[in-house]
Scaffold this motif. Structure first.
Motif, PDB file in Angstrom:
ATOM      1  N   LEU A  11       0.834  -1.194   0.000  1.00  0.00           N
ATOM      2  CA  LEU A  11       0.000   0.000   0.000  1.00  0.00           C
ATOM      3  C   LEU A  11       0.873   1.251   0.000  1.00  0.00           C
ATOM      4  O   LEU A  11       1.808   1.351   0.785  1.00  0.00           O
ATOM      5  N   ILE A  12       0.548   2.187  -0.908  1.00  0.00           N
ATOM      6  CA  ILE A  12       1.274   3.464  -0.906  1.00  0.00           C
ATOM      7  C   ILE A  12       0.347   4.660  -0.736  1.00  0.00           C
ATOM      8  O   ILE A  12       0.807   5.767  -0.490  1.00  0.00           O
ATOM      9  N   TRP A  13      -0.982   4.436  -0.885  1.00  0.00           N
ATOM     10  CA  TRP A  13      -1.932   5.539  -0.713  1.00  0.00           C
ATOM     11  C   TRP A  13      -3.310   4.989  -0.415  1.00  0.00           C
ATOM     12  O   TRP A  13      -3.718   4.038  -1.067  1.00  0.00           O
ATOM     13  N   PRO A  14      -4.067   5.558   0.470  1.00  0.00           N
ATOM     14  CA  PRO A  14      -3.644   6.505   1.495  1.00  0.00           C
ATOM     15  C   PRO A  14      -2.997   5.742   2.645  1.00  0.00           C
ATOM     16  O   PRO A  14      -3.411   4.634   2.980  1.00  0.00           O
ATOM     17  N   MET A  15      -2.051   6.335   3.257  1.00  0.00           N
ATOM     18  CA  MET A  15      -1.364   5.672   4.357  1.00  0.00           C
ATOM     19  C   MET A  15      -2.301   5.485   5.557  1.00  0.00           C
ATOM     20  O   MET A  15      -2.143   4.562   6.334  1.00  0.00           O
ATOM     21  N   SER A  16      -3.311   6.329   5.678  1.00  0.00           N
ATOM     22  CA  SER A  16      -4.268   6.209   6.789  1.00  0.00           C
ATOM     23  C   SER A  16      -5.085   4.921   6.708  1.00  0.00           C
ATOM     24  O   SER A  16      -5.637   4.476   7.706  1.00  0.00           O
ATOM     25  N   ALA A  17      -5.157   4.313   5.520  1.00  0.00           N
ATOM     26  CA  ALA A  17      -5.946   3.087   5.365  1.00  0.00           C
ATOM     27  C   ALA A  17      -5.378   1.941   6.186  1.00  0.00           C
ATOM     28  O   ALA A  17      -6.099   1.013   6.549  1.00  0.00           O
ATOM     29  N   GLU A  18      -4.093   1.992   6.495  1.00  0.00           N
ATOM     30  CA  GLU A  18      -3.480   0.930   7.291  1.00  0.00           C
ATOM     31  C   GLU A  18      -4.009   0.899   8.721  1.00  0.00           C
ATOM     32  O   GLU A  18      -4.029  -0.146   9.351  1.00  0.00           O
ATOM     33  N   THR A  19      -4.429   2.035   9.228  1.00  0.00           N
ATOM     34  CA  THR A  19      -4.861   2.117  10.625  1.00  0.00           C
ATOM     35  C   THR A  19      -6.349   2.389  10.798  1.00  0.00           C
ATOM     36  O   THR A  19      -6.839   2.380  11.921  1.00  0.00           O
ATOM     37  N   ASP A  20      -7.059   2.643   9.705  1.00  0.00           N
ATOM     38  CA  ASP A  20      -8.484   2.952   9.784  1.00  0.00           C
ATOM     39  C   ASP A  20      -9.300   1.769   9.269  1.00  0.00           C
ATOM     40  O   ASP A  20      -9.445   1.592   8.054  1.00  0.00           O
ATOM     41  N   PRO A  21      -9.845   0.951  10.164  1.00  0.00           N
ATOM     42  CA  PRO A  21     -10.575  -0.244   9.727  1.00  0.00           C
ATOM     43  C   PRO A  21     -11.862   0.067   8.955  1.00  0.00           C
ATOM     44  O   PRO A  21     -12.395  -0.810   8.285  1.00  0.00           O
ATOM     45  N   GLU A  22     -12.338   1.297   9.019  1.00  0.00           N
ATOM     46  CA  GLU A  22     -13.569   1.656   8.319  1.00  0.00           C
ATOM     47  C   GLU A  22     -13.327   2.296   6.952  1.00  0.00           C
ATOM     48  O   GLU A  22     -14.276   2.586   6.231  1.00  0.00           O
ATOM     49  N   TYR A  23     -12.071   2.516   6.604  1.00  0.00           N
ATOM     50  CA  TYR A  23     -11.764   3.113   5.308  1.00  0.00           C
ATOM     51  C   TYR A  23     -12.165   2.142   4.204  1.00  0.00           C
ATOM     52  O   TYR A  23     -11.835   0.965   4.241  1.00  0.00           O
ATOM     53  N   ASP A  24     -12.918   2.641   3.212  1.00  0.00           N
ATOM     54  CA  ASP A  24     -13.411   1.747   2.165  1.00  0.00           C
ATOM     55  C   ASP A  24     -12.982   2.170   0.761  1.00  0.00           C
ATOM     56  O   ASP A  24     -13.676   1.947  -0.211  1.00  0.00           O
ATOM     57  N   GLY A  25     -11.794   2.764   0.669  1.00  0.00           N
ATOM     58  CA  GLY A  25     -11.181   3.012  -0.627  1.00  0.00           C
ATOM     59  C   GLY A  25     -11.416   4.400  -1.162  1.00  0.00           C
ATOM     60  O   GLY A  25     -12.181   5.170  -0.580  1.00  0.00           O
ATOM     61  N   PRO A  26     -10.739   4.688  -2.220  1.00  0.00           N
ATOM     62  CA  PRO A  26      -9.854   3.842  -3.018  1.00  0.00           C
ATOM     63  C   PRO A  26      -8.478   3.672  -2.373  1.00  0.00           C
ATOM     64  O   PRO A  26      -8.136   4.364  -1.422  1.00  0.00           O
ATOM     65  N   TRP A  27      -7.708   2.728  -2.954  1.00  0.00           N
ATOM     66  CA  TRP A  27      -6.363   2.417  -2.493  1.00  0.00           C
ATOM     67  C   TRP A  27      -5.441   2.348  -3.698  1.00  0.00           C
ATOM     68  O   TRP A  27      -5.879   2.057  -4.808  1.00  0.00           O
ATOM     69  N   VAL A  28      -4.156   2.538  -3.444  1.00  0.00           N
ATOM     70  CA  VAL A  28      -3.149   2.329  -4.492  1.00  0.00           C
ATOM     71  C   VAL A  28      -2.008   1.527  -3.897  1.00  0.00           C
ATOM     72  O   VAL A  28      -1.519   1.833  -2.803  1.00  0.00           O
ATOM     73  N   THR A  29      -1.616   0.493  -4.617  1.00  0.00           N
ATOM     74  CA  THR A  29      -0.456  -0.300  -4.241  1.00  0.00           C
ATOM     75  C   THR A  29       0.592  -0.193  -5.340  1.00  0.00           C
ATOM     76  O   THR A  29       0.267   0.084  -6.502  1.00  0.00           O
ATOM     77  N   VAL A  30       1.828  -0.412  -4.963  1.00  0.00           N
ATOM     78  CA  VAL A  30       2.913  -0.498  -5.941  1.00  0.00           C
ATOM     79  C   VAL A  30       3.318  -1.964  -5.992  1.00  0.00           C
ATOM     80  O   VAL A  30       3.443  -2.628  -4.956  1.00  0.00           O
ATOM     81  N   LEU A  31       3.471  -2.492  -7.205  1.00  0.00           N
ATOM     82  CA  LEU A  31       3.894  -3.871  -7.379  1.00  0.00           C
ATOM     83  C   LEU A  31       5.412  -3.930  -7.283  1.00  0.00           C
ATOM     84  O   LEU A  31       6.097  -2.976  -7.667  1.00  0.00           O
ATOM     85  N   GLY A  32       5.926  -5.045  -6.816  1.00  0.00           N
ATOM     86  CA  GLY A  32       7.366  -5.220  -6.739  1.00  0.00           C
ATOM     87  C   GLY A  32       7.993  -5.204  -8.128  1.00  0.00           C
ATOM     88  O   GLY A  32       7.362  -5.606  -9.112  1.00  0.00           O
ATOM     89  N   ASP A  33       9.222  -4.748  -8.200  1.00  0.00           N
ATOM     90  CA  ASP A  33       9.910  -4.689  -9.497  1.00  0.00           C
ATOM     91  C   ASP A  33      10.071  -6.061 -10.128  1.00  0.00           C
ATOM     92  O   ASP A  33      10.045  -6.182 -11.354  1.00  0.00           O
ATOM     93  N   HIS A  34      10.202  -7.110  -9.323  1.00  0.00           N
ATOM     94  CA  HIS A  34      10.317  -8.456  -9.892  1.00  0.00           C
ATOM     95  C   HIS A  34       9.029  -8.819 -10.637  1.00  0.00           C
ATOM     96  O   HIS A  34       9.082  -9.369 -11.743  1.00  0.00           O
TER      97      HIS A  34
END
Length: 152
Positions: free
Chosen positions: A67-90
């Motif tokens: 997860l790279i956005w929003p960082m608050s989503a990691e600690t807010d169990p009620e957050y329902d998106g959107p989210w952005v993740t970065v995939l590993g370079d491999h």
């Protein structure tokens, strides 16, 4: 209603975060080069494709997205998106290296992934694989990362 997934490439995390903050999390496809891949979740579903390319069993570490956005989503169990993740370079590099002659067999194998619940369509996936591979290749060539925007 399912989750929607857009894959895109971008040069820097800060640039992605700034755009998402400015647009209140709208899909970045209008700004960054990418693909609307509807229900193709990165960790497991795209991970199944990566496993097939590598001819190995799927594991969570194949995509190594975070997860790279929003960082608050990691600690807010009620957050329902959107989210952005970065995939590993491999994962990016494996996708970028898919040879065209393997696409039909990979599409057929990928369509049998449990996550498609028996409804995997090899002909559709055979169109997705080259598009996703080309996006990953452009990201790799530009020294960029591959990202996934998701929303309910």
């Amino acid at each position: 209603m399912g989750v929607l997934y857009d894959y895109f490439r971008a040069p820097a995390l800060d640039e992605v975060r700034r755009l998402l903050d400015d647009t209140e999390g709208e899909s970045p496809l209008g700004t960054f080069d990418g693909l609307d891949l509807k229900s193709l979740e990165p960790s497991v579903v795209v991970g199944q494709l990566i496993a097939a390319v590598l001819d190995q069993e799927w594991t969570m570490s194949l995509v190594a997205d975070r997860l790279i956005w929003p960082m608050s989503a990691e600690t807010d169990p009620e957050y329902d998106g959107p989210w952005v993740t970065v995939l590993g370079d491999h994962a990016r590099d494996v996708l970028a290296g898919i040879p065209a002659d393997r696409v039909p067999a990979l599409a057929t194998q990928w369509a049998t992934a449990e996550e498609f619940h028996g409804h995997g369509d090899p002909s559709f996936l055979a169109t997705v694989i080259p598009e996703l591979s080309a996006l990953a290749s452009r990201a790799r060539e530009a020294g960029e990362s591959l990202y996934c925007w998701s929303s309910l």
